[in-house]
Design a protein around this motif. Structure first.
Motif, PDB file in Angstrom:
ATOM      1  N   THR A  38      32.820  29.108  48.384  1.00  0.00           N
ATOM      2  CA  THR A  38      31.495  29.665  48.100  1.00  0.00           C
ATOM      3  C   THR A  38      30.720  28.758  47.156  1.00  0.00           C
ATOM      4  O   THR A  38      31.292  28.077  46.298  1.00  0.00           O
ATOM      5  CB  THR A  38      31.591  31.059  47.452  1.00  0.00           C
ATOM      6  N   ALA A  39      29.418  28.754  47.352  1.00  0.00           N
ATOM      7  CA  ALA A  39      28.493  28.039  46.470  1.00  0.00           C
ATOM      8  C   ALA A  39      27.359  28.990  46.119  1.00  0.00           C
ATOM      9  O   ALA A  39      26.686  29.516  47.014  1.00  0.00           O
ATOM     10  CB  ALA A  39      27.947  26.795  47.161  1.00  0.00           C
ATOM     11  N   HIS A  40      27.165  29.228  44.829  1.00  0.00           N
ATOM     12  CA  HIS A  40      26.096  30.101  44.358  1.00  0.00           C
ATOM     13  C   HIS A  40      25.293  29.376  43.279  1.00  0.00           C
ATOM     14  O   HIS A  40      25.819  28.512  42.563  1.00  0.00           O
ATOM     15  CB  HIS A  40      26.664  31.396  43.773  1.00  0.00           C
ATOM     16  N   ALA A  41      24.019  29.731  43.188  1.00  0.00           N
ATOM     17  CA  ALA A  41      23.127  29.154  42.168  1.00  0.00           C
ATOM     18  C   ALA A  41      23.157  27.629  42.190  1.00  0.00           C
ATOM     19  O   ALA A  41      23.174  26.977  41.146  1.00  0.00           O
ATOM     20  CB  ALA A  41      23.502  29.679  40.779  1.00  0.00           C
ATOM     21  N   LEU A  42      23.156  27.085  43.392  1.00  0.00           N
ATOM     22  CA  LEU A  42      23.203  25.632  43.563  1.00  0.00           C
ATOM     23  C   LEU A  42      21.812  25.051  43.323  1.00  0.00           C
ATOM     24  O   LEU A  42      20.859  25.374  44.032  1.00  0.00           O
ATOM     25  CB  LEU A  42      23.689  25.310  44.978  1.00  0.00           C
ATOM     26  N   SER A  43      21.716  24.198  42.314  1.00  0.00           N
ATOM     27  CA  SER A  43      20.416  23.645  41.924  1.00  0.00           C
ATOM     28  C   SER A  43      20.537  22.156  41.628  1.00  0.00           C
ATOM     29  O   SER A  43      21.602  21.670  41.236  1.00  0.00           O
ATOM     30  CB  SER A  43      19.875  24.357  40.679  1.00  0.00           C
ATOM     31  N   LEU A  78      14.577  19.504  43.042  1.00  0.00           N
ATOM     32  CA  LEU A  78      14.793  19.203  44.449  1.00  0.00           C
ATOM     33  C   LEU A  78      15.113  20.479  45.212  1.00  0.00           C
ATOM     34  O   LEU A  78      14.584  20.724  46.302  1.00  0.00           O
ATOM     35  CB  LEU A  78      15.925  18.187  44.603  1.00  0.00           C
ATOM     36  N   PHE A  79      15.968  21.306  44.652  1.00  0.00           N
ATOM     37  CA  PHE A  79      16.259  22.637  45.191  1.00  0.00           C
ATOM     38  C   PHE A  79      16.864  23.483  44.075  1.00  0.00           C
ATOM     39  O   PHE A  79      17.362  22.942  43.072  1.00  0.00           O
ATOM     40  CB  PHE A  79      17.210  22.583  46.402  1.00  0.00           C
ATOM     41  N   SER A  80      16.804  24.784  44.214  1.00  0.00           N
ATOM     42  CA  SER A  80      17.344  25.659  43.173  1.00  0.00           C
ATOM     43  C   SER A  80      17.825  26.972  43.775  1.00  0.00           C
ATOM     44  O   SER A  80      17.284  27.452  44.776  1.00  0.00           O
ATOM     45  CB  SER A  80      16.293  25.939  42.085  1.00  0.00           C
ATOM     46  N   ASP A  81      18.851  27.512  43.158  1.00  0.00           N
ATOM     47  CA  ASP A  81      19.394  28.835  43.477  1.00  0.00           C
ATOM     48  C   ASP A  81      19.772  28.987  44.949  1.00  0.00           C
ATOM     49  O   ASP A  81      19.529  30.038  45.555  1.00  0.00           O
ATOM     50  CB  ASP A  81      18.394  29.914  43.070  1.00  0.00           C
ATOM     51  N   LEU A  82      20.377  27.948  45.514  1.00  0.00           N
ATOM     52  CA  LEU A  82      20.860  28.046  46.893  1.00  0.00           C
ATOM     53  C   LEU A  82      22.238  28.684  46.905  1.00  0.00           C
ATOM     54  O   LEU A  82      23.029  28.491  45.977  1.00  0.00           O
ATOM     55  CB  LEU A  82      20.946  26.657  47.541  1.00  0.00           C
ATOM     56  N   HIS A 142      11.941  21.978  51.690  1.00  0.00           N
ATOM     57  CA  HIS A 142      11.086  22.431  50.588  1.00  0.00           C
ATOM     58  C   HIS A 142      11.869  23.256  49.574  1.00  0.00           C
ATOM     59  O   HIS A 142      11.357  24.235  49.008  1.00  0.00           O
ATOM     60  CB  HIS A 142       9.906  23.244  51.134  1.00  0.00           C
ATOM     61  N   GLY A 143      13.115  22.851  49.349  1.00  0.00           N
ATOM     62  CA  GLY A 143      13.930  23.496  48.333  1.00  0.00           C
ATOM     63  C   GLY A 143      14.520  24.824  48.732  1.00  0.00           C
ATOM     64  O   GLY A 143      15.178  25.486  47.928  1.00  0.00           O
ATOM     65  N   ARG A 144      14.320  25.229  49.981  1.00  0.00           N
ATOM     66  CA  ARG A 144      14.832  26.513  50.457  1.00  0.00           C
ATOM     67  C   ARG A 144      15.858  26.308  51.565  1.00  0.00           C
ATOM     68  O   ARG A 144      15.772  25.354  52.329  1.00  0.00           O
ATOM     69  CB  ARG A 144      13.681  27.395  50.969  1.00  0.00           C
ATOM     70  N   LEU A 145      16.780  27.253  51.661  1.00  0.00           N
ATOM     71  CA  LEU A 145      17.844  27.165  52.642  1.00  0.00           C
ATOM     72  C   LEU A 145      17.742  28.360  53.595  1.00  0.00           C
ATOM     73  O   LEU A 145      17.749  29.503  53.178  1.00  0.00           O
ATOM     74  CB  LEU A 145      19.202  27.201  51.935  1.00  0.00           C
ATOM     75  N   SER A 146      17.632  28.078  54.876  1.00  0.00           N
ATOM     76  CA  SER A 146      17.613  29.124  55.888  1.00  0.00           C
ATOM     77  C   SER A 146      18.874  29.056  56.730  1.00  0.00           C
ATOM     78  O   SER A 146      19.516  27.991  56.820  1.00  0.00           O
ATOM     79  CB  SER A 146      16.368  29.012  56.777  1.00  0.00           C
ATOM     80  N   ARG A 147      19.246  30.149  57.357  1.00  0.00           N
ATOM     81  CA  ARG A 147      20.485  30.248  58.122  1.00  0.00           C
ATOM     82  C   ARG A 147      20.201  30.695  59.547  1.00  0.00           C
ATOM     83  O   ARG A 147      19.351  31.545  59.773  1.00  0.00           O
ATOM     84  CB  ARG A 147      21.460  31.240  57.480  1.00  0.00           C
ATOM     85  N   ARG A 148      20.962  30.138  60.456  1.00  0.00           N
ATOM     86  CA  ARG A 148      20.881  30.582  61.846  1.00  0.00           C
ATOM     87  C   ARG A 148      22.284  30.690  62.399  1.00  0.00           C
ATOM     88  O   ARG A 148      22.988  29.684  62.529  1.00  0.00           O
ATOM     89  CB  ARG A 148      20.039  29.622  62.680  1.00  0.00           C
ATOM     90  N   GLU A 149      22.729  31.899  62.704  1.00  0.00           N
ATOM     91  CA  GLU A 149      24.053  32.104  63.285  1.00  0.00           C
ATOM     92  C   GLU A 149      24.040  31.616  64.727  1.00  0.00           C
ATOM     93  O   GLU A 149      23.085  31.833  65.471  1.00  0.00           O
ATOM     94  CB  GLU A 149      24.426  33.583  63.250  1.00  0.00           C
TER      95      GLU A 149
END
Length: 234
Positions: free
Chosen positions: A5-10, A25-29, A225-232
């Motif tokens: 697991t990875a939480h609060a990845l910044s 660059l990115f935060s809270d992934l 843009h610093g955000r992470l989206s998911r596609r199953e």
């Protein structure tokens, strides 16, 4: 409980000057990987995919995260033992030995891999015959074990580095575009080898890829843009 697991990845680049603001660059992934799962990480160039990988391997001084492996926090590992279990395979291959055989065997002489805890029977030092067979599986049947790695193409070097990482039997493999620049047949062989390793050892695989899906990933993570989206994936 998830396998990894990875939480609060910044990742934040601090500015030394008070006249400039910090660059995020990115935060809270957050995301997780299950045992034996293959997940692809995609996104435009410069979005931070390699920094995600370096952060997961505890190699990026600009990054922070809460990471766990098999329920254990990364802080309970030494940096060396964490990187022994969570292996980062960078986009640019690095082979410094005089022969392909020596380059693949090099990590097995490191103390972390010779220790009882670091190197179990399932990751015993491979024989030249085993290495030859695995190179053939990766489409490198024309690469002699005595060949100098510097004479190989970038794609060949990347696959040699991949084999070296796989033979260490990591619990998580972070593969950064290892099939970039390969022809379709070679890319398929790389995918098949990774799938086999995941199936037989339970290794979780996170791949940066810019190719069309090869049907092996259970999920696509997209960073932009610093955000992470998911596609199953079906």
């Amino acid at each position: 409980m998830s396998y990894f697991t990875a939480h609060a990845l910044s990742c934040v680049f601090k500015q030394h000057s008070t006249q400039q603001s910090d660059t995020t660059l990115f935060s809270d992934l957050s995301f997780h990987l299950e045992r034996g799962e293959i997940v692809d990480l995609t996104g435009p160039s410069g979005s931070g995919k390699s920094h995600v990988f370096m952060a997961l391997a505890l190699l990026d001084p600009h990054a922070s995260a809460k990471l766990t492996l098999e329920g254990k926090d990364s802080s309970s590992f030494t940096p060396e033992s964490w990187r022994r279990n969570v292996v980062y395979l960078p986009q640019r291959p690095v082979l410094t030995s005089d022969t392909v055989l020596d380059a693949i065997l090099l990590p097995f002489d490191f103390s972390i891999n010779r220790s009882v805890k670091g190197l179990g029977p399932q990751t015993a030092k491979p024989t030249a015959k085993q290495i030859r067979n695995e190179l053939d599986e990766l489409g490198l049947d024309d690469v002699e074990l005595v060949r100098n790695p510097t004479t190989l193409s970038v794609g060949q070097q990347a696959r040699v580095c991949l084999l070296r990482s796989l033979m260490l039997r990591p619990k998580v493999l972070l593969s950064d575009e290892v099939d970039a620049g390969l022809d379709s047949d070679s890319s398929e062989k790389v995918g098949a080898v990774l799938q086999s390793a995941a199936d037989h050892t339970g290794m979780a695989v996170l791949r940066v890829r810019h190719r069309d899906s090869d049907g092996r990933a259970s999920m696509i993570l997209s960073l932009a843009h610093g955000r992470l989206s998911r596609r199953e994936m079906a």
